[in-house]
Design a protein around this motif. Structure first.
Motif, short mmCIF file in Angstrom:
data_model
loop_
_atom_site.label_atom_id
_atom_site.label_comp_id
_atom_site.label_asym_id
_atom_site.label_seq_id
_atom_site.Cartn_x
_atom_site.Cartn_y
_atom_site.Cartn_z
N ASP A 28 0.85 -1.19 0.00
CA ASP A 28 0.00 0.00 0.00
C ASP A 28 0.89 1.25 0.00
O ASP A 28 2.09 1.15 -0.27
CB ASP A 28 -0.94 -0.03 1.21
N GLN A 29 0.35 2.40 0.37
CA GLN A 29 1.15 3.64 0.31
C GLN A 29 2.33 3.60 1.28
O GLN A 29 3.32 4.31 1.09
CB GLN A 29 0.27 4.88 0.55
N ASP A 30 2.28 2.76 2.31
CA ASP A 30 3.39 2.64 3.26
C ASP A 30 4.47 1.67 2.78
O ASP A 30 5.51 1.53 3.43
CB ASP A 30 2.87 2.17 4.62
N GLY A 31 4.23 1.04 1.69
CA GLY A 31 5.19 0.08 1.14
C GLY A 31 4.56 -0.59 -0.06
O GLY A 31 3.95 -1.65 0.07
#
Ligand code: MN
Length: 263
Positions: free
Chosen positions: A57-60
């Motif tokens: 996701d946006q965190d990885g």
């Protein structure tokens, strides 16, 4: 036979499936039952928490990973001698200093599942162990001694696993004389299917918690929350139990497996 050949034969037997690998490990997660100490000892080990860092996701965007929150003595786990005050000054007593050769060792299994079904407070006695020896031969030094109780299917429910009422927890374990005998026999350690190595009411024993006090005090080890002991023979299984190398650790969750001849 050369040692090199022995190892090659083992690898071939594993590949052929004539030696099977039995998983002795319970799932480790938020539902893993953890010990509740009596109210005098307020600090308990926490439930396991698995915290997501990212999941594609946006965190990885390309990876998933978690970080863990858990006690050393959680789920299927290994007790190092430093876990108990009786073992605190022994050499190589922390989980990171235990000689690695102790992580691969034979196991013998004493089956008292029928007795435990009739009495959850069942205590393994020294006579039980001597009777086992009369049938199977003397327990060699340096082996794991495992109590099969068939308690493990309960570990999907904290309530059923800890089995606590107003008098405290009711779970099986070794008596003081059984533990003394195991120390005398030079056991590598003792393994139980319950939340800890000692019986539920072992706080009332003299000494209290003998599997902890006497075995860890003798430099031996403990294994708790084992599963599938009903799939092991009385003799002939080889255990591989690998704790995390936690610096100064008093214990660690393990992936415990047993090599067992098939059939
Ligand atoms: Mn423990």
């Amino acid at each position: 036979m050369s040692t090199q050949q022995s190892l090659a034969d083992l690898a071939a037997a594993l590949a052929a499936g004539t030696i099977e690998i039995v998983d002795l490990t319970a799932p480790l997660g938020p539902d893993t039952p953890v010990l509740h100490l009596p109210p005098d000892f307020a600090r308990n080990t926490p439930k396991v928490a698995i915290h997501r860092i990212s999941a594609y996701d946006q965190d990885g965007p390309w990876w998933a990973w978690n970080w863990l929150e858990l006690g050393e003595h959680t789920g299927t786990h290994f007790d190092a001698p430093s876990h108990w005050v009786s073992g605190k000054d022994l050499p190589d007593n922390t989980i990171d200093t235990i000689p690695v050769r102790h992580f691969v060792a034979p196991a013998i299994v004493i089956d008292r599942s029928k007795e435990v079904a009739a009495d959850p407070d069942f205590l393994l006695t020294a006579d039980d162990i001597r009777n086992w020896e009369a049938e199977h031969g003397p327990i060699p030094r340096g082996v794991w001694v495992l109590l099969r109780s068939d308690w493990y299917p309960r570990n999907t429910s904290t309530e059923a696993f800890l089995n606590t009422d107003a008098d405290g927890p009711h779970t099986p374990g070794p008596s003081v004389d059984a533990v003394r005998y195991l120390v005398e026999r030079g056991a590598l350690g003792f393994g139980n299917e319950c939340v800890g190595t000692d019986a539920g009411n072992a706080v009332t024993f003299d000494p209290p918690f003998p599997a902890h006090n006497l075995l860890l005090g003798a430099g031996a080890y403990g294994l708790a929350s084992l599963v599938n002991l009903d799939r092991l023979p009385a003799t002939g299984a080889l255990l591989v139990v690998a704790p995390l190398k936690i610096v100064g650790g008093t214990g660690s969750p393990v992936r415990a497996i047993a090599l067992v001849p098939r059939g």
